[in-house]
Every structure is written in structure tokens, then in C-alpha cells.
Design a protein around this motif. Structure first.
Motif, PDB file in Angstrom:
ATOM      1  N   GLY A 192      -4.553   8.167   2.368  1.00 29.82           N
ATOM      2  CA  GLY A 192      -5.164   7.813   1.014  1.00 29.82           C
ATOM      3  C   GLY A 192      -5.986   8.406   0.351  1.00 29.82           C
ATOM      4  O   GLY A 192      -6.494   8.373  -0.914  1.00 29.82           O
ATOM      5  N   GLY A 193      -5.868   9.923   0.800  1.00 28.66           N
ATOM      6  CA  GLY A 193      -6.816  10.893   0.256  1.00 28.66           C
ATOM      7  C   GLY A 193      -8.202  10.750  -0.227  1.00 28.66           C
ATOM      8  O   GLY A 193      -8.652  11.107  -0.992  1.00 28.66           O
ATOM      9  N   GLU A 194      -8.479   9.746   0.688  1.00 30.46           N
ATOM     10  CA  GLU A 194      -9.828   9.372   0.411  1.00 30.46           C
ATOM     11  C   GLU A 194     -10.715   9.893   1.773  1.00 30.46           C
ATOM     12  O   GLU A 194     -10.392  10.033   2.782  1.00 30.46           O
ATOM     13  CB  GLU A 194     -10.125   7.862   0.279  1.00 30.46           C
ATOM     14  CG  GLU A 194      -9.535   7.081  -0.691  1.00 30.46           C
ATOM     15  CD  GLU A 194      -9.237   5.669  -0.789  1.00 30.46           C
ATOM     16  OE1 GLU A 194      -9.924   5.095   0.212  1.00 30.46           O
ATOM     17  OE2 GLU A 194      -8.688   5.231  -1.615  1.00 30.46           O
TER      18      GLU A 194
ATOM     19  N   THR B 111       0.214  -6.253  -6.939  1.00 28.59           N
ATOM     20  CA  THR B 111       0.191  -6.259  -5.515  1.00 28.59           C
ATOM     21  C   THR B 111      -1.432  -6.176  -5.004  1.00 28.59           C
ATOM     22  O   THR B 111      -2.330  -5.716  -5.960  1.00 28.59           O
ATOM     23  CB  THR B 111       0.929  -5.399  -4.844  1.00 28.59           C
ATOM     24  OG1 THR B 111       0.820  -4.423  -5.112  1.00 28.59           O
ATOM     25  CG2 THR B 111       2.281  -5.719  -5.157  1.00 28.59           C
ATOM     26  N   LEU B 112      -1.538  -6.049  -3.950  1.00 28.11           N
ATOM     27  CA  LEU B 112      -3.160  -5.679  -3.360  1.00 28.11           C
ATOM     28  C   LEU B 112      -3.840  -4.652  -3.893  1.00 28.11           C
ATOM     29  O   LEU B 112      -4.818  -4.725  -4.455  1.00 28.11           O
ATOM     30  CB  LEU B 112      -3.084  -6.172  -1.871  1.00 28.11           C
ATOM     31  CG  LEU B 112      -4.353  -6.055  -1.505  1.00 28.11           C
ATOM     32  CD1 LEU B 112      -4.985  -7.264  -1.772  1.00 28.11           C
ATOM     33  CD2 LEU B 112      -4.467  -6.371   0.259  1.00 28.11           C
ATOM     34  N   PRO B 113      -3.197  -3.497  -4.016  1.00 34.01           N
ATOM     35  CA  PRO B 113      -4.029  -2.273  -4.280  1.00 34.01           C
ATOM     36  C   PRO B 113      -4.258  -2.432  -5.703  1.00 34.01           C
ATOM     37  O   PRO B 113      -5.697  -2.215  -6.014  1.00 34.01           O
ATOM     38  CB  PRO B 113      -3.125  -1.267  -4.224  1.00 34.01           C
ATOM     39  CG  PRO B 113      -1.974  -1.727  -3.066  1.00 34.01           C
ATOM     40  CD  PRO B 113      -1.953  -3.164  -3.369  1.00 34.01           C
ATOM     41  N   THR B 114      -3.834  -2.944  -6.498  1.00 39.13           N
ATOM     42  CA  THR B 114      -4.090  -3.226  -8.025  1.00 39.13           C
ATOM     43  C   THR B 114      -5.132  -4.459  -8.036  1.00 39.13           C
ATOM     44  O   THR B 114      -6.013  -4.134  -8.800  1.00 39.13           O
ATOM     45  CB  THR B 114      -2.876  -3.742  -8.911  1.00 39.13           C
ATOM     46  OG1 THR B 114      -1.738  -2.585  -8.835  1.00 39.13           O
ATOM     47  CG2 THR B 114      -3.074  -3.623 -10.351  1.00 39.13           C
TER      48      THR B 114
ATOM     49  N   VAL C  46      -9.787   2.504  -3.020  1.00 39.80           N
ATOM     50  CA  VAL C  46      -8.896   1.247  -2.807  1.00 39.80           C
ATOM     51  C   VAL C  46      -8.024   1.387  -1.547  1.00 39.80           C
ATOM     52  O   VAL C  46      -7.925   0.263  -0.763  1.00 39.80           O
ATOM     53  CB  VAL C  46      -7.704   1.205  -3.914  1.00 39.80           C
ATOM     54  CG1 VAL C  46      -6.708   0.328  -3.725  1.00 39.80           C
ATOM     55  CG2 VAL C  46      -8.811   0.661  -5.333  1.00 39.80           C
ATOM     56  N   PHE C  47      -7.627   2.476  -1.169  1.00 38.91           N
ATOM     57  CA  PHE C  47      -6.950   2.774   0.114  1.00 38.91           C
ATOM     58  C   PHE C  47      -7.565   1.966   1.318  1.00 38.91           C
ATOM     59  O   PHE C  47      -6.898   1.325   2.050  1.00 38.91           O
ATOM     60  CB  PHE C  47      -6.526   4.030   0.379  1.00 38.91           C
ATOM     61  CG  PHE C  47      -5.857   4.356   1.577  1.00 38.91           C
ATOM     62  CD1 PHE C  47      -4.318   4.282   1.597  1.00 38.91           C
ATOM     63  CD2 PHE C  47      -6.248   4.652   2.517  1.00 38.91           C
ATOM     64  CE1 PHE C  47      -3.458   4.457   2.734  1.00 38.91           C
ATOM     65  CE2 PHE C  47      -5.594   4.823   3.911  1.00 38.91           C
ATOM     66  CZ  PHE C  47      -4.153   4.747   3.848  1.00 38.91           C
ATOM     67  N   ALA C  48      -8.833   2.625   1.443  1.00 36.70           N
ATOM     68  CA  ALA C  48      -9.501   2.167   2.687  1.00 36.70           C
ATOM     69  C   ALA C  48      -9.608   0.565   2.732  1.00 36.70           C
ATOM     70  O   ALA C  48      -9.671  -0.188   3.585  1.00 36.70           O
ATOM     71  CB  ALA C  48     -11.003   2.866   2.603  1.00 36.70           C
ATOM     72  N   GLU C  49      -9.917  -0.038   1.521  1.00 35.67           N
ATOM     73  CA  GLU C  49     -10.356  -1.383   1.443  1.00 35.67           C
ATOM     74  C   GLU C  49      -8.768  -2.361   1.650  1.00 35.67           C
ATOM     75  O   GLU C  49      -8.793  -3.083   2.490  1.00 35.67           O
ATOM     76  CB  GLU C  49     -10.757  -1.922   0.195  1.00 35.67           C
ATOM     77  CG  GLU C  49     -11.124  -3.442   0.239  1.00 35.67           C
ATOM     78  CD  GLU C  49     -12.005  -3.882  -0.723  1.00 35.67           C
ATOM     79  OE1 GLU C  49     -12.910  -3.188  -1.429  1.00 35.67           O
ATOM     80  OE2 GLU C  49     -12.025  -5.143  -1.284  1.00 35.67           O
TER      81      GLU C  49
ATOM     82  N   LEU D 246       0.750  -1.395   0.033  1.00 36.04           N
ATOM     83  CA  LEU D 246      -0.013   0.079   0.084  1.00 36.04           C
ATOM     84  C   LEU D 246       0.949   1.117   0.008  1.00 36.04           C
ATOM     85  O   LEU D 246       0.611   2.304  -0.671  1.00 36.04           O
ATOM     86  CB  LEU D 246      -1.008   0.065   1.186  1.00 36.04           C
ATOM     87  CG  LEU D 246      -1.757   1.136   1.328  1.00 36.04           C
ATOM     88  CD1 LEU D 246      -2.970   0.950   0.253  1.00 36.04           C
ATOM     89  CD2 LEU D 246      -2.908   0.633   2.498  1.00 36.04           C
ATOM     90  N   ALA D 247       1.941   1.281   0.959  1.00 32.94           N
ATOM     91  CA  ALA D 247       2.774   2.369   0.847  1.00 32.94           C
ATOM     92  C   ALA D 247       3.492   2.448  -0.334  1.00 32.94           C
ATOM     93  O   ALA D 247       3.967   3.784  -0.608  1.00 32.94           O
ATOM     94  CB  ALA D 247       3.764   2.173   1.974  1.00 32.94           C
ATOM     95  N   ASP D 248       3.816   1.737  -1.144  1.00 30.00           N
ATOM     96  CA  ASP D 248       4.308   1.887  -2.385  1.00 30.00           C
ATOM     97  C   ASP D 248       3.621   2.766  -3.272  1.00 30.00           C
ATOM     98  O   ASP D 248       4.187   3.307  -4.365  1.00 30.00           O
ATOM     99  CB  ASP D 248       4.641   0.287  -3.287  1.00 30.00           C
ATOM    100  CG  ASP D 248       5.711   0.574  -4.437  1.00 30.00           C
ATOM    101  OD1 ASP D 248       6.848   0.909  -4.215  1.00 30.00           O
ATOM    102  OD2 ASP D 248       5.330   0.389  -5.610  1.00 30.00           O
ATOM    103  N   PHE D 249       2.257   2.636  -3.111  1.00 28.41           N
ATOM    104  CA  PHE D 249       1.455   3.675  -3.782  1.00 28.41           C
ATOM    105  C   PHE D 249       1.039   5.067  -2.915  1.00 28.41           C
ATOM    106  O   PHE D 249       1.217   5.961  -3.539  1.00 28.41           O
ATOM    107  CB  PHE D 249       0.088   3.021  -4.296  1.00 28.41           C
ATOM    108  CG  PHE D 249       0.173   2.006  -5.364  1.00 28.41           C
ATOM    109  CD1 PHE D 249       0.145   2.257  -6.701  1.00 28.41           C
ATOM    110  CD2 PHE D 249       0.203   0.639  -4.847  1.00 28.41           C
ATOM    111  CE1 PHE D 249       0.314   1.434  -7.486  1.00 28.41           C
ATOM    112  CE2 PHE D 249       0.199  -0.281  -5.900  1.00 28.41           C
ATOM    113  CZ  PHE D 249       0.406  -0.032  -7.311  1.00 28.41           C
ATOM    114  N   PHE D 250       0.773   4.710  -1.707  1.00 25.87           N
ATOM    115  CA  PHE D 250       0.507   5.980  -0.885  1.00 25.87           C
ATOM    116  C   PHE D 250       1.550   6.535   0.109  1.00 25.87           C
ATOM    117  O   PHE D 250       1.012   7.433   0.855  1.00 25.87           O
ATOM    118  CB  PHE D 250      -0.746   5.500  -0.060  1.00 25.87           C
ATOM    119  CG  PHE D 250      -2.090   5.430  -1.073  1.00 25.87           C
ATOM    120  CD1 PHE D 250      -2.729   6.548  -1.931  1.00 25.87           C
ATOM    121  CD2 PHE D 250      -2.295   4.014  -1.593  1.00 25.87           C
ATOM    122  CE1 PHE D 250      -3.543   6.107  -2.776  1.00 25.87           C
ATOM    123  CE2 PHE D 250      -3.325   3.872  -2.644  1.00 25.87           C
ATOM    124  CZ  PHE D 250      -4.160   4.888  -3.124  1.00 25.87           C
ATOM    125  N   GLY D 251       2.617   6.050  -0.035  1.00 29.24           N
ATOM    126  CA  GLY D 251       3.742   6.583   1.099  1.00 29.24           C
ATOM    127  C   GLY D 251       4.204   7.964   0.623  1.00 29.24           C
ATOM    128  O   GLY D 251       3.924   8.350  -0.400  1.00 29.24           O
TER     129      GLY D 251
END
Lengths: 318, 318
Positions: A314-316, A225-228, A267-270, A201-206
């Protein structure tokens, strides 16, 4: 941890003079030392000082881990690791391959200092599993057919296995009974999976500065990975096909664009929810062992990971 | 050797299903199996069938060796190994790094099946030395200041160490007394150095088909090996400086041109002489143990290497 650093530093003398300085560069990384912490916590006896056996075991898992990091960074083509140039950038990929090997060999050498060959057996078994997980992931780069079950299997091998080993070694060497050794090993497995999900997750949102390594390497490297996987599930059919095509063709968009799409679909929240579920399963495993000294420490460690997830943004809108 | 193949094949089941076929590719290389032969010969008892312990030890050293080959071929950028695409060419460099790691881990796992951790200890120690030798060599690519002593130290680690280990394991596990274990280990060390000198000579003077791998990789990779060191010694001052410049600038000439220059200066004969001297020192080490069953076998193996050297053609008038 001071004792661990001291022990690791004392190992430098065991390496051939030609490679000491480069090995030192690999060891001197002031990392988070999660795996050593797991060894110490799983083997915690409040009334006693930390046993030398635990320090040795912690050094073994940390060296195995550092070896895999050195090799990972070659493959990911990453520039930074913990805010320094990666070993591959500093010494070249060729030397990095060999330094990883030397670290791995030395980890086993230290494991072989325990009187029973059993420790070597479980360490080498776990190491092979870590490699198998990494290989499976690499072979499936750009493969749009990868499922959630595949992902779980891969992170179970490549990350959770070493967390599991750390707990197994700690609790075993401290002489806890088989029931707790099993429970703490299973706890380590859960924590490791949660940790990898967080890391993905951090690879996208860190934030690069806080994480200390290059972001977006999974995306640019074609790692699904999981986010995708979650995003794929959430997209309407036509956008889904587009994303699958993108994965297949290894045409990753800029990180910001992918992140925006993920944010738009929650996606972040999930993913953060999946991490939480894993951590809760970990707590449940330890519930029958609440009376033992390691349990509150292990649960606390798990809380630290939850904090790290909470620190990502997550900007969500929650 | 049939028993070794059977054992190696039986190990495939221990690898995770995701990586079995690629591991099989690494193992199925019908190589020369020199190191396993050393294990069997050093532990030879004519009256007895080959002990399972020797088969296991032979598998360990062969797996360590195969792991280092897999990693070597990534670094050398070689296309062929034993007349097949290298693992790096077949599966990509990333997977090759990890497959080497997995093989190494499994080698240790098998070593840990011996009741005493001692076997793990000597295997991992030797493995680290092999890596250190490779690293030292890699760090000194393109370094014109490398001496004959440096070269001997490097090949002593990267190649001779595993030969030494093979003899040590064979003679020890067969229960020979310490004197012979030491003598055969020292013999292995000599044979290993001789073998590497032969291999370095073959990289210039071999035939690709017979050797089964790409020639000239040392030259193109900037590795300064014995033939180049000997050539440096034989050249007149001005040509010597030119060659040093060439090494420093990593501007390797075509293999044929270098070979012609070497032939003109009798390099082939001198390197072949060094190999012979090493082999003779090996024979001398075993002389006090002529009455033991392994001795004639080990001496015979050494004769095979001498034959291989004789099969190379230096294009020089003897």
C-alpha cells in the motif's frame, strides 16, 4: 486438480468442431482454480479418493466462472487476463459473447448429468445472481450515490455467490449433513466477499505482472469499488466533492495519482482490514465444525488469501 | 399464449430487484412467439386444457430465444427489434451481454423445475448448439469460401435447433410416442431452416416497418447468407469475382444496389423456392402421423410461414 483438467479437456469433444479451438482457448487458462478448490475441500473425505461427482461439480463452477470472465473482459475492455490476450482481444468481442454463452450452456449440460434436477436448479440460480450483481454494478458506473451497503450487495451477488455455490455443492455431494452444508456455504459467501475486496484493492495496488491482468480498469471504467468508497469517507469535504464530481463526470485521473491520494489517506490499510474482518467471520462460521475433515482445508485456503493481501503493497506506513 | 405471457410475467419476481425492469424490457416484446407455438402445437391434445408442463417448456424456449436475440442485436449493431430500440441500444452493450446471460440462466432454472434432469440436458445441449452456429457464422464473416453446405450447417445450428427443441419438448411432455417425438423434431428442424432462409431473404427484400427490424444488417455486417450464395452462382465469371472481392474486402454496397442486382438475376425466386422445398420436406415428415392431433396444427403453422414469404416482394417478374 489434475483430474479437473483432465475432465475439462475431455469436454472439448462435446463442443461442435467449429468452436473447439476457441473453447480450448477459454478453458486453457491455468487460473488459480479457487472455486474448484472450494468444491474439493468442502467435500473432502481423507480416507477416500476424490469422487467423480466432485470433479464434475468443480468443472461446472469453473466453466460458469470462465464464462463470466470472458464476458467481463469484453465489458472492461481489458487486454490481458492471466498474462495472455483476453478472449475478446483474441477472437473479437462478438465471438467472445457467444463463447461465454456456449460455456455457460455446457456448464449446465454437465450439471444436468446429475440424476436430480436439484443441482441444475442451484447452479442456474447462482449463475443468474452473478449476472444480476454484474448488471447492478454496470448500471451504477459513474454513480456517486453508491453506498457501502450497495457495494456489499453487489459483490455478494457477482462474486460471493459462486464461492458459496462451490462450498454448497462440495459439502452436499460428499454427503455432509445439512448443518455443515449451510455453514460451509456461508463460509464460501464470506470468502468470496473477501476475495472481491482483495481484487478491488489489487486493481489499485497490485503489480500487473504478478496479478496477470491490466490494472486500473475499475478506475478507468467508472466502477466505484471499496477503495474509492473508503477514500470518499476519509477526504475532507471540499476534496470529497471534487472526487464525487470526478466520478459523476467519468473523468478518472491516472492510476498513479489516485493511488498516491489513497496512500496519503490510509485507504490501503482500511480496505485490507475489511478483508481481514471478512476472513475472520468466515473462520468463526466453521468453528463448530472443527472436527470435520474439510474444515482445516477451508481455513487454510483462507490463509492463502490473507497472504495475497499481505503481498500487496500500500505504500503506507503501517 | 395468454398463459405463456402470464407465466413469463410471473417469473419477473424471481429476478433480483436491481434487474427486474430491464428483464421486463427483454420479455415484453410481443414477438411472434413461433417457438412457444411449436411447443403447444406439438403437444396438442384437443380434449385437454394446455398442460402446465407445456407452458413451462414454452417459456424456457422463448427465454433462450430472447437471450440469443439480445446478444445478436449487440453484435449486429441493430437499432430496432420489433419496432423498439434493441436492449443494447436501450441499456448499453455491457448490460445487454449480462441481461442475455441472466435470461439464459433463468431459462435453465425453469427447465430444472421438471423432475427429471433430462429436460435440462436437452435444453442446454440445444442452447450450446445455437451458440456454436452463431460463432461459426461470425468467424466466417467476410469469408468468400463459404459454401451452401456451410450455410445449411450454420442455420441448422443457430436457428433450426431451437425449433427442433420446441417440437421435441412439446411432443415428449404431452406423452406422444417416440416415433412422433422424432418426426416432429425433424419437422421442427426443417421449419427452422425454412424460417431462417426466409429471414435472410427478408433482410434484403423485406419492408422495415412490416419486419420491425433494421434491414440490410447481414449485408453491412459481412454475413454471407443464402441470397448472396445464390447470386454468386448466377453471376457471370467476371462479376462473380468482383462480388467475391467485395465480400473479402468487406465493402458492402448500399442495400438498394445489391437488391437490384439480385432482382436482375432472379435470386428472390430461387431463395423462395428453397424455402418452399424445405417446407414441403417438413410436411412429408408428418405424413405418417396425419391421424394425431398436433399434425394439422403444425402443418398450418408452416402455411403461415409460406404466406410470409409470399408477402415479400422480389421485384421480379414471376
Amino acid at each position: 486438480m489434475g483430474e479437473l483438467d483432465h475432465f475439462l479437456r475431455s469436454q472439448l469433444g462435446s463442443f461442435e468442431p467449429e468452436i473447439r479451438s476457441s473453447v480450448e482457448y477459454c478453458l486453457d487458462v491455468s487460473g488459480k482454480r479457487i472455486r474448484p478448490a472450494l468444491v474439493f475441500f468442502s467435500g473432502w473425505r481423507a480416507a477416500e479418493p476424490i469422487a467423480p461427482a466432485l470433479v464434475k461439480a468443480a468443472a461446472v463452477v469453473e466453466m460458469v466462472h470462465l464464462a463470466t470472465l470472458v464476458h467481463d473482459d469484453i465489458m472492461d475492455g481489458a487486454d490481458l487476463r492471466r498474462n495472455r490476450p483476453t478472449v475478446a482481444r483474441r477472437y473479437g468481442a462478438d465471438v467472445a459473447v457467444l463463447l461465454g454463452d456456449a460455456l455457460l450452456a455446457h456448464a449446465v449440460h454437465v450439471a444436468a448429468q446429475f440424476p436430480s434436477a436439484e443441482i441444475c436448479r442451484i447452479v442456474s440460480d447462482a449463475t443468474r445472481k452473478v449476472c444480476a450483481g454484474e448488471i447492478a454494478q454496470t448500471l451504477r458506473r459513474g454513480d456517486p450515490a453508491i453506498t457501502l451497503a450497495d457495494y456489499r450487495r453487489i459483490i455478494g451477488l457477482k462474486t460471493a455467490e459462486l464461492f458459496r455455490l462451490s462450498c454448497q455443492l462440495g459439502s452436499r455431494l460428499a454427503g455432509f449433513d445439512d448443518g455443515f452444508v449451510e455453514a460451509s456455504s456461508a463460509f464460501g459467501q464470506r470468502l468470496g466477499s473477501a476475495y472481491q475486496m482483495y481484487d478491488d484493492l489489487a486493481d489499485f495496488f497490485g503489480e500487473e505482472k504478478r496479478i496477470g491482468k491490466t490494472l486500473g480498469t475499475d478506475l478507468s471504467g467508472g466502477k466505484v469499488t471499496l477503495p474509492t468508497l473508503v477514500l470518499l469517507n476519509k477526504l475532507p469535504a471540499n476534496e470529497r466533492d471534487e472526487l464525487l464530481e470526478e466520478i459523476r463526470g467519468r473523468r478518472a485521473p491516472p492510476l498513479e495519482r489516485r493511488r498516491a491520494l489513497m496512500s496519503a489517506h490510509g485507504v490501503f490499510a482500511e480496505v485490507a482490514g475489511s478483508v481481514r474482518a471478512e476472513l475472520e467471520a468466515g473462520v468463526a462460521l466453521l468453528a463448530p465444525w472443527a472436527h470435520l475433515e474439510p474444515t482445516p482445508l477451508l481455513v487454510q485456503l483462507l490463509g492463502l488469501l490473507q497472504d495475497q493481501v499481505n503481498n500487496l503493497s500500500g505504500g503506507e506506513i503501517a
